[in-house]
Design a protein around this motif. Structure first.
Motif, short mmCIF file in Angstrom:
data_model
loop_
_atom_site.label_atom_id
_atom_site.label_comp_id
_atom_site.label_asym_id
_atom_site.label_seq_id
_atom_site.Cartn_x
_atom_site.Cartn_y
_atom_site.Cartn_z
N ALA A 35 0.96 -1.30 -0.16
CA ALA A 35 -0.02 0.06 0.05
C ALA A 35 0.93 1.31 -0.08
N LEU A 36 2.02 1.30 0.84
CA LEU A 36 2.96 2.25 0.88
C LEU A 36 3.55 2.63 -0.60
N GLU A 37 3.84 1.58 -1.30
CA GLU A 37 4.57 1.89 -2.80
C GLU A 37 3.55 2.45 -3.68
N THR A 38 2.10 2.09 -3.46
CA THR A 38 1.21 2.56 -4.24
C THR A 38 1.17 4.16 -4.03
N TYR A 39 1.01 4.47 -2.59
CA TYR A 39 0.71 6.02 -2.32
C TYR A 39 1.86 6.74 -2.69
N LYS A 40 3.11 6.04 -2.55
CA LYS A 40 4.47 6.62 -3.12
C LYS A 40 4.49 7.18 -4.58
N ALA A 41 3.95 6.12 -5.27
CA ALA A 41 3.89 6.28 -6.66
C ALA A 41 3.05 7.42 -7.19
N LEU A 42 1.75 7.45 -6.30
CA LEU A 42 0.52 8.46 -6.60
C LEU A 42 1.31 9.86 -6.29
N SER A 43 2.03 9.82 -5.12
CA SER A 43 2.42 11.20 -4.82
C SER A 43 3.74 11.79 -5.83
N ARG A 44 4.30 10.84 -6.44
CA ARG A 44 5.30 11.15 -7.51
C ARG A 44 4.41 11.78 -8.57
N SER A 45 3.48 11.06 -9.27
CA SER A 45 2.80 11.11 -10.21
C SER A 45 1.76 12.54 -10.10
N GLU A 46 1.20 12.76 -8.86
CA GLU A 46 0.28 13.74 -8.36
C GLU A 46 0.88 14.56 -7.34
N PRO A 47 1.88 15.07 -7.45
CA PRO A 47 2.38 16.06 -6.12
C PRO A 47 1.50 16.60 -5.23
N ALA A 48 0.40 17.48 -6.18
CA ALA A 48 -0.40 18.35 -5.71
C ALA A 48 -1.37 17.71 -4.67
N HIS A 49 -1.49 16.46 -4.72
CA HIS A 49 -2.42 15.79 -4.21
C HIS A 49 -2.02 15.41 -2.60
N ALA A 50 -2.41 16.24 -1.80
CA ALA A 50 -1.81 16.16 -0.35
C ALA A 50 -2.26 14.74 0.49
N ALA A 51 -3.44 14.32 -0.26
CA ALA A 51 -4.25 12.90 0.30
C ALA A 51 -3.04 11.89 0.17
N TRP A 52 -2.14 11.87 -0.53
CA TRP A 52 -1.48 10.73 -0.77
C TRP A 52 -0.15 10.98 0.17
N LEU A 53 0.23 12.27 0.44
CA LEU A 53 1.32 12.46 1.47
C LEU A 53 0.63 12.04 3.01
N LEU A 54 -0.61 12.26 2.87
CA LEU A 54 -1.18 11.89 4.38
C LEU A 54 -1.10 10.35 4.60
N ARG A 55 -1.52 9.64 3.59
CA ARG A 55 -1.71 8.35 3.79
C ARG A 55 -0.22 7.68 4.11
N ILE A 56 0.91 8.26 3.37
CA ILE A 56 2.30 7.99 3.60
C ILE A 56 2.63 8.05 4.92
N GLY A 57 2.41 9.35 5.61
CA GLY A 57 2.52 9.69 6.91
C GLY A 57 1.94 8.72 8.06
N GLN A 58 0.54 8.46 7.60
CA GLN A 58 -0.15 7.29 8.53
C GLN A 58 0.50 6.12 8.59
N ILE A 59 1.08 5.47 7.34
CA ILE A 59 1.46 4.18 7.21
C ILE A 59 2.93 4.09 7.86
N TYR A 60 3.55 5.24 7.79
CA TYR A 60 4.87 5.55 8.49
C TYR A 60 4.62 5.11 9.97
N LEU A 61 3.60 5.69 10.34
CA LEU A 61 3.28 5.53 12.22
C LEU A 61 2.92 4.07 12.23
N ARG A 62 1.96 3.47 11.38
CA ARG A 62 1.69 2.02 11.78
C ARG A 62 2.80 1.14 11.58
N GLN A 63 3.72 1.46 10.83
CA GLN A 63 4.92 0.60 10.33
C GLN A 63 6.15 0.96 11.58
#
Length: 453
Positions: A380-408
């Motif tokens: 899931a993290l790799e998906t959100y990272k790829a989305l964040s790279r292709s759509e850097p304006a979408h803060a939602a992807w960064l939010l998910r990355i931050g949340q998964i970091y906490l869970r990991q």
């Protein structure tokens, strides 16, 4: 990992799909309300009617589609664009072998305006190089503005863009429309009167009012079942349901084996909310020519409209077992499996969605499912990272990355991202609230956020 948020994101955070029964019904009413246009595009892809794919896509209001539907539409456009480009490359090379430079260039330049795949693009460029003048290759046409539904591939400026339709003669346009039709249908279209062919072409170009005016001028002796089907399809796109049904029913009366008319009628019943009529049609003798996947998929939708979730899931499962891969059926099945706590099957179905569009080919619904249930968070993290790279304006992807970091267990990295999001003036209130709740849980302190006025 940079925590910087770029401007541009203004939409709501996509929390998909809902879990409570009343939310599920609302969710499916929404996606089914938007489904018919996308279904027509998907069916055109299935039947390899590439020109129709592009024309139908032009008629869809992107603002009425959610994130996943936009990605689905983009994927269809990519498939159709490359398919049309391959056809035009073959045509161009054939005309070149016959020594017709003008027609060869027409097809090659059109192919270059449609292509997306790099290998095919290189082949087209190589073919165009053969027509170089004075050592300078002839410039290809600008890419059509229909290329990407999300706008991530910017359209050409109006002053320089060349419409592909403007470059094609009537014969070429008809050939492209018929390239994906079953052979029996294609033969019928080739026998139509010139005036009816013109009406069909204009209708497929999306100029509906103009096409309807031309249909009205067709002489009665030329108003065959093809005329009725095409006019009925036009009425359906104009949301004139009763007129569309009348034409489609007359088409089937004259030609009971008209598969496209039967499929269109089923979708029209569902689009108008008449689930009972759709079920009756699927159970009729006429439906015997439909594929099992199509019938079960439509039955699933009709039962879902009646809030019969058990039967909806039963038919969705059978549609998938018979090979259906349309997104509405897959999402419906996965959502109901998840609601029933059958998480393994829900994940298996979501994996069938694959990825597409301009978001790096990522499967967002699968990533969201894995995030919700803590399953395979690394993927899931790799998906959100790829989305964040292709759509850097979408803060939602960064939010998910931050949340998964906490869970990991990567508290430092996750906290840094969430603090950046919560403090940024470029991030929407909903995302800020989620980020602050995560930080609140992390620190054990209450953090209040006052939305911007």
């Amino acid at each position: 990992m940079s925590g910087r948020v770029k401007p541009g994101w203004s939409g709501p955070f996509p929390l998909l799909p809902p879990s409570r029964p009343e939310e599920i019904m609302s969710f499916f009413r929404r996606i089914f309300a938007n489904a018919p246009p996308l279904e027509r595009v998907g069916r055109a892809v299935d039947h390899k009617r590439w020109a129709e794919v592009l024309n139908l896509a032009n008629s869809i209001d992107r603002s009425q589609l959610d994130e996943y539907q936009r990605e689905e539409l983009e994927g269809y456009l990519l498939i159709a664009g490359d398919a049309l480009a391959a056809i035009n490359l073959d045509e161009g090379e054939a005309w070149a072998r016959q020594g017709d430079r003008s027609r060869a260039l027409e097809h090659l330049r059109l192919a270059r305006s449609q292509v997306y795949g790099q290998t095919l693009k290189s082949a087209i460029d190589a073919a165009l190089e053969k027509f170089s003048v004075g050592g300078h290759a002839i410039e290809p046409m600008e890419q059509s503005s229909t290329a990407c539904a999300s706008g991530c591939c910017p359209p050409a400026e109006e002053s320089t863009a060349i419409s592909p339709e403007a470059e094609m003669d009537l014969e070429t346009r008809l050939d492209l429309i018929l390239s994906g039709y079953p052979e029996a249908y294609a033969k019928r279209y080739l026998q139509l009167s010139p005036s009816l062919i013109e009406a069909v072409l204009i209708s497929h170009d999306g100029r509906l009012d103009e096409a309807l005016d031309l249909f009205a001028r067709i002489k009665p002796e030329h108003q065959c079942e093809t005329f009725l089907f095409e006019r009925g399809s036009l009425y359906a796109r104009q949301k004139k349901t009763s007129l569309a049904l009348a034409d489609l029913q007359e088409t089937l009366r004259r030609q009971p084996q008209h598969l496209l008319a039967l499929e269109s009628m089923a979708d029209l019943f569902l689009a108008s909310g008449d689930s009972v009529a759709a079920q009756q049609l699927m159970a009729s003798n006429s439906a015997s020519m439909l594929s099992a996947a199509f019938k079960h998929a439509r039955q699933a939708r009709s039962f879902m409209m009646q809030d019969n979730q058990a039967e909806a899931l039963n038919h969705a499962r059978q549609a998938i077992d018979h090979g259906s891969r349309d997104s509405d059926t897959l999402v419906l099945a996965a959502t109901l499996y998840e609601k029933n706590a059958d998480y393994d099957r829900a994940e298996q179905v979501l994996q069938l969605l694959g990825g597409g569009g301009c978001s790096g080919g990522q499967n967002l619904l699968l990533a969201e499912f894995r995030f919700r249930h803590g399953r395979d968070l690394a993927k899931a993290l790799e998906t959100y990272k790829a989305l964040s790279r292709s759509e850097p304006a979408h803060a939602a992807w960064l939010l998910r990355i931050g949340q998964i970091y906490l869970r990991q267990g990567w508290a430092k990295e996750g906290k840094s991202i969430l603090e950046t999001l919560s403090a940024s003036a470029l991030v929407g209130d909903e995302i800020k609230q989620v980020a602050l709740r995560e930080l609140d849980c992390l620190s054990g302190q209450s953090i209040q956020y006052v939305p911007r006025s």
